[in-house]
Design a protein around this motif. Sequence first.
Motif, PDB file in Angstrom:
ATOM      1  N   ALA A  36      39.573  -4.039  68.265  1.00 57.12           N
ATOM      2  CA  ALA A  36      40.275  -4.342  69.562  1.00 57.12           C
ATOM      3  C   ALA A  36      39.333  -2.723  70.649  1.00 57.12           C
ATOM      4  O   ALA A  36      40.552  -2.877  71.232  1.00 57.12           O
ATOM      5  CB  ALA A  36      41.990  -3.216  69.133  1.00 57.12           C
ATOM      6  N   ARG A  78      40.314 -16.020  73.535  1.00 61.86           N
ATOM      7  CA  ARG A  78      41.149 -14.908  73.927  1.00 61.86           C
ATOM      8  C   ARG A  78      41.303 -14.457  72.661  1.00 61.86           C
ATOM      9  O   ARG A  78      42.491 -13.782  73.216  1.00 61.86           O
ATOM     10  CB  ARG A  78      42.128 -16.264  73.448  1.00 61.86           C
ATOM     11  N   GLU A  81      40.788 -11.318  74.200  1.00 59.41           N
ATOM     12  CA  GLU A  81      40.809 -10.203  74.590  1.00 59.41           C
ATOM     13  C   GLU A  81      42.732  -9.991  74.531  1.00 59.41           C
ATOM     14  O   GLU A  81      42.929  -8.884  75.383  1.00 59.41           O
ATOM     15  CB  GLU A  81      41.380 -11.551  75.786  1.00 59.41           C
ATOM     16  N   ARG A  82      42.875 -10.434  73.060  1.00 53.66           N
ATOM     17  CA  ARG A  82      44.761  -9.790  73.128  1.00 53.66           C
ATOM     18  C   ARG A  82      44.616  -9.241  71.771  1.00 53.66           C
ATOM     19  O   ARG A  82      46.039  -9.086  71.557  1.00 53.66           O
ATOM     20  CB  ARG A  82      45.655 -11.617  72.895  1.00 53.66           C
ATOM     21  N   LYS A  84      44.529  -6.285  71.178  1.00 51.09           N
ATOM     22  CA  LYS A  84      45.248  -5.242  71.659  1.00 51.09           C
ATOM     23  C   LYS A  84      46.851  -5.103  72.017  1.00 51.09           C
ATOM     24  O   LYS A  84      47.344  -4.546  71.700  1.00 51.09           O
ATOM     25  CB  LYS A  84      45.132  -4.428  73.401  1.00 51.09           C
ATOM     26  N   THR A  85      47.139  -6.951  71.725  1.00 48.73           N
ATOM     27  CA  THR A  85      49.195  -6.875  71.076  1.00 48.73           C
ATOM     28  C   THR A  85      49.144  -7.478  70.254  1.00 48.73           C
ATOM     29  O   THR A  85      49.464  -7.483  70.127  1.00 48.73           O
ATOM     30  CB  THR A  85      48.729  -8.054  72.376  1.00 48.73           C
ATOM     31  N   TYR A  86      47.612  -7.204  68.997  1.00 54.09           N
ATOM     32  CA  TYR A  86      48.412  -7.448  67.801  1.00 54.09           C
ATOM     33  C   TYR A  86      48.769  -5.836  67.198  1.00 54.09           C
ATOM     34  O   TYR A  86      48.118  -5.137  67.398  1.00 54.09           O
ATOM     35  CB  TYR A  86      47.427  -7.938  67.410  1.00 54.09           C
ATOM     36  N   ARG A  87      50.022  -5.849  67.321  1.00 54.08           N
ATOM     37  CA  ARG A  87      50.727  -4.489  66.363  1.00 54.08           C
ATOM     38  C   ARG A  87      50.938  -4.711  64.833  1.00 54.08           C
ATOM     39  O   ARG A  87      51.542  -3.821  64.396  1.00 54.08           O
ATOM     40  CB  ARG A  87      52.136  -4.889  66.381  1.00 54.08           C
ATOM     41  N   GLU A  89      52.493  -6.338  63.084  1.00 55.17           N
ATOM     42  CA  GLU A  89      53.613  -6.800  62.100  1.00 55.17           C
ATOM     43  C   GLU A  89      53.334  -8.092  61.146  1.00 55.17           C
ATOM     44  O   GLU A  89      54.358  -8.591  60.348  1.00 55.17           O
ATOM     45  CB  GLU A  89      54.782  -7.472  63.274  1.00 55.17           C
ATOM     46  N   TRP A  95      48.536 -13.703  62.608  1.00 55.35           N
ATOM     47  CA  TRP A  95      48.595 -13.458  63.574  1.00 55.35           C
ATOM     48  C   TRP A  95      47.921 -14.732  64.803  1.00 55.35           C
ATOM     49  O   TRP A  95      48.002 -15.706  65.770  1.00 55.35           O
ATOM     50  CB  TRP A  95      48.446 -12.883  64.610  1.00 55.35           C
ATOM     51  N   LEU A  99      48.236 -18.299  67.676  1.00 57.69           N
ATOM     52  CA  LEU A  99      47.375 -17.980  69.118  1.00 57.69           C
ATOM     53  C   LEU A  99      46.703 -19.288  68.846  1.00 57.69           C
ATOM     54  O   LEU A  99      46.989 -19.829  69.280  1.00 57.69           O
ATOM     55  CB  LEU A  99      46.498 -16.845  69.004  1.00 57.69           C
TER      56      LEU A  99
ATOM     57  N   GLU B 210      48.938   5.057  63.772  1.00 57.55           N
ATOM     58  CA  GLU B 210      49.110   4.237  65.323  1.00 57.55           C
ATOM     59  C   GLU B 210      47.130   5.628  65.947  1.00 57.55           C
ATOM     60  O   GLU B 210      46.813   5.459  66.296  1.00 57.55           O
ATOM     61  CB  GLU B 210      49.981   4.609  66.053  1.00 57.55           C
TER      62      GLU B 210
END
Lengths: 196, 222
Positions: A36, A78, A81-82, A84-87, A89, A95, A99, B210
């Motif tokens: 990330a 993809r 690119e994404r 950073k949106t993986y949190r 959870e 995930w 996707l 974080e």
Amino acid sequence: MERALRRPEDGLSRSPTPDRTATAGISEAADVALAAAGDQQAFERIYRIHVARVHSLARRMAGSEGDADELTQDIFVRAWERLKTYRGEAAFGTWLHRLAVNAILNWRRTEAGERQRIDEGVDAELVEGRKSAGAERLDLEGAIERLPRGARQVFVLHDVEGFKHEEIAAMIGVTTGTTKAQLHRARLLLRALLER
Amino acid sequence: MDTHLGELLSACVDGELSGEARDAAERHLTSCAECRAAYDDLLRLARRSEALDDRPPARDLWPGIAARISAGATVIPLVTRRRRLALSVPQLAAAAVVLMALSAGSATLLTHRAPAPVPATGFAPVSLAEPIPRSASAKGVESYDAAIRDLEAALATRSPRLDPATIQAVKQSLALIDGAIRQAEAALARDPNSLYLNNQLERALDRKLEVLRSVTALAVAS
């Protein structure tokens, strides 16, 4: 009957995304964080872990090795690119799998629009598949590739990937009645193909 | 049931029938050889399908992926990422402190406990990997521990690239968060079923993850 009918609680045991081992998950968490942040080597390690699963899903859904190659590359680009949106959870594999399913379904919608509606081509497609199969005895993977697109999509998501009818219906925007009908048709077609 | 089962065969295979519908289907399968044969075949098919093995692509797709992500039409260039992160780290430390102060449990902690002293330079001897006792009732603690350990290991190899002031700020943030974690665990030892305390512990662990993710990202970009 030798065996009583399956009950709801019997279910199919395969989960949509089998959990990785705890050890793999530990190192993967660090690789996901590194990727990330732009570390391509970490992302390549992630790719190596998941490529067989993603490519198999793409191959079964798309029905061809060439399309699966292209889709797999698109999915990993993809994902990069994404990231950073993986949190965190859900497990990273979950995930990525979601996707991948979404990317493949979007690709299929485009494909369907460019060619013809899924249900219109069912018989012609199956006949074509039978012709190309010739006298060759099909294995299950080969038979799945020869299914009509709509039936193949539902069959793979339900019987191979373990999604429920409600989930599949929501993903592809139809009713559960349609997914159940498509699944049954796919199974009967596979039975016929495998008996040839 | 006189007619053949048709689509109900798949419902039987998937175990979706119950009650009278299931009993009726069973009776039909007992008397109808055609449906029985189809049922057996579809059941075998479903079992084979769920056991299909995944196999990798025939050719290595990574070079194509690497070329595309290196070209990075929509990927943020590393230089930009580095600049953004370099600016944000002191803010990160401050944000961690603010978050702590906003937490009721943590605010209490802050009034009773000063941040742990930290070494002046270097990340290697840092207390990042300091073992923290855990409450068995805190859900998912092991997975937090695993992720934290990995990030700490990744960071240990890259921390020399970081500015000493940044290292100091991160250490102070982590010391505060570790203090909150210990406080939550001590309280949980007295009241292990407290939902509030378990949530506090999870939130503190989330904060630590974080901070570690962000500073690791900075170290990678440096």
